[in-house]
Design an enzyme around this catalytic site. Sequence first.
Site, short mmCIF file in Angstrom:
data_model
loop_
_atom_site.label_atom_id
_atom_site.label_comp_id
_atom_site.label_asym_id
_atom_site.label_seq_id
_atom_site.Cartn_x
_atom_site.Cartn_y
_atom_site.Cartn_z
N GLN A 2 13.90 1.88 -9.42
CA GLN A 2 13.54 3.17 -8.86
C GLN A 2 14.66 3.14 -7.82
OE1 GLN A 2 9.22 5.17 -8.96
NE2 GLN A 2 9.00 3.64 -7.13
N SER A 22 -0.84 -1.90 -9.31
CA SER A 22 -1.86 -0.83 -9.62
C SER A 22 -2.53 -1.50 -11.07
CB SER A 22 -2.16 0.57 -9.93
OG SER A 22 -1.69 1.12 -7.97
N MET A 79 1.20 6.08 -6.76
CA MET A 79 0.13 6.65 -7.36
C MET A 79 -1.26 6.32 -7.42
SD MET A 79 2.62 7.24 -10.76
CE MET A 79 2.56 5.99 -11.45
N GLY A 80 -1.42 6.05 -6.17
CA GLY A 80 -3.19 6.02 -6.24
C GLY A 80 -3.52 4.44 -7.06
N HIS A 114 0.57 -1.74 -1.59
CA HIS A 114 0.70 0.09 -0.89
C HIS A 114 0.54 -0.16 0.58
CE1 HIS A 114 -0.32 1.36 -5.13
NE2 HIS A 114 0.45 1.66 -4.80
P1 AMP Z 1 2.99 3.34 -6.95
O1 AMP Z 1 1.66 3.28 -6.99
O2 AMP Z 1 2.54 2.03 -8.49
O3 AMP Z 1 4.38 4.27 -8.28
O4 AMP Z 1 4.07 2.69 -5.92
C1 AMP Z 1 4.42 3.48 -4.71
C2 AMP Z 1 5.50 2.90 -4.18
O5 AMP Z 1 4.19 1.01 -3.92
C3 AMP Z 1 6.24 2.40 -5.01
O6 AMP Z 1 7.43 2.49 -3.61
C4 AMP Z 1 5.95 1.18 -5.05
O7 AMP Z 1 7.19 0.15 -5.21
C5 AMP Z 1 5.24 0.25 -3.74
N1 AMP Z 1 5.12 -1.79 -4.23
C6 AMP Z 1 3.93 -1.49 -5.76
N2 AMP Z 1 3.54 -2.34 -5.70
C7 AMP Z 1 4.27 -2.62 -4.83
C8 AMP Z 1 4.21 -4.42 -4.51
N3 AMP Z 1 3.53 -5.45 -4.65
N4 AMP Z 1 4.94 -4.77 -3.47
C9 AMP Z 1 5.61 -3.72 -2.33
N5 AMP Z 1 5.77 -2.44 -2.74
C10 AMP Z 1 4.98 -2.33 -4.27
#
Ligand code: AMP
Length: 301
Positions: free
Chosen positions: A171, A204, A48-49, A55
């Site tokens: 998730q 984020s 989601m940016g 990420h």
């Molecule tokens: P989001 O943008 O928050 O929807 O995250 C996109 C992807 O990045 C999802 O699969 C999250 O689980 C992963 N993600 C977000 N934060 C982390 C983190 N600190 N460590 C590993 N993966 C992450």
Amino acid sequence: MAYFATVFRLWYKTEIKKMKLIQTINELRAELDVLRREGKTIGLVPTMGALHAGHASLVKRAVAENDVVVVSDFVNPTQFNDKNDLLKYPRTLDADCKLLEACGAAFVFAPSVEEIYPEPDTRQFSYAPLDTVMEGKYRPGHFNGVCQIVSKLFMYVQPDKAYFGEKDYQQIAVIRAMVADLKLPVNICPCPVIREESGLARSSRNTLLTEDERHIAANIYRVLKNSLPYAERHSVEETTQNVIEQINGIDGLEVEYYQIVDGNTLQPIANWTDADSVVGCITVYCGHRPIRLIDHIRYKG
Ligand code: AMP
């Protein structure tokens, strides 16, 4: 002649390495169809940016394991049950593109909401009891929205592999259930949580915390880690209560839920011996706005 050939090769290499920003499904499909016909493998990283090192770790792994990597950068409205949360969600597409290019992504797919949802998505995904506990219980409709967007991305990109962070532990279980249900030919690759030096899981949403709140939020993982030796001498119930009391005892933190569950079924356990894989999942509100943070710790398996 040799000089021109070298220059051309160098130019061609940088040209094909240059990341492309795509905003429409048709353009994305057209680009990927060509590559698929050439036999290239495709990795997808849905995001989601407001990208950070968490990420980036997913994207780097995807780049290492696939010929071509697509990163979607789309704040999906259907997974937000709280409109305020959607409004304040950080958006940083320019910075995201810089980070993604440096990581070696080939395409960033950043569509408009109208492109993805020209009509309201009325599809209902239900993978009870995986999606009715914890996040599913406290954010009704959240996983339905996640399945709506991820299933669409899987249709548009048709990736060989898709990468998800274990940060969003539940998730991954729900997406695996959806992939099995729809019999989608995609390999789900879970990636470990990336943390700040303080132990705070990168998110984020951390950018919405003040400096003070960021320090306070670091206590979440500290308490979770300290619960590991505590769990060796106490019951599941005692450990659960202890984590909740410790975190609620810190000014600026309030636990929404802490549940120790079977790491595969995500159902609560009563005894440590009830499952081979045991994980504690937590959601905490931090600060004055407040910001909702999630994390987890593995006790077993
Ligand atoms: P989001 O943008 O928050 O929807 O995250 C996109 C992807 O990045 C999802 O699969 C999250 O689980 C992963 N993600 C977000 N934060 C982390 C983190 N600190 N460590 C590993 N993966 C992450």
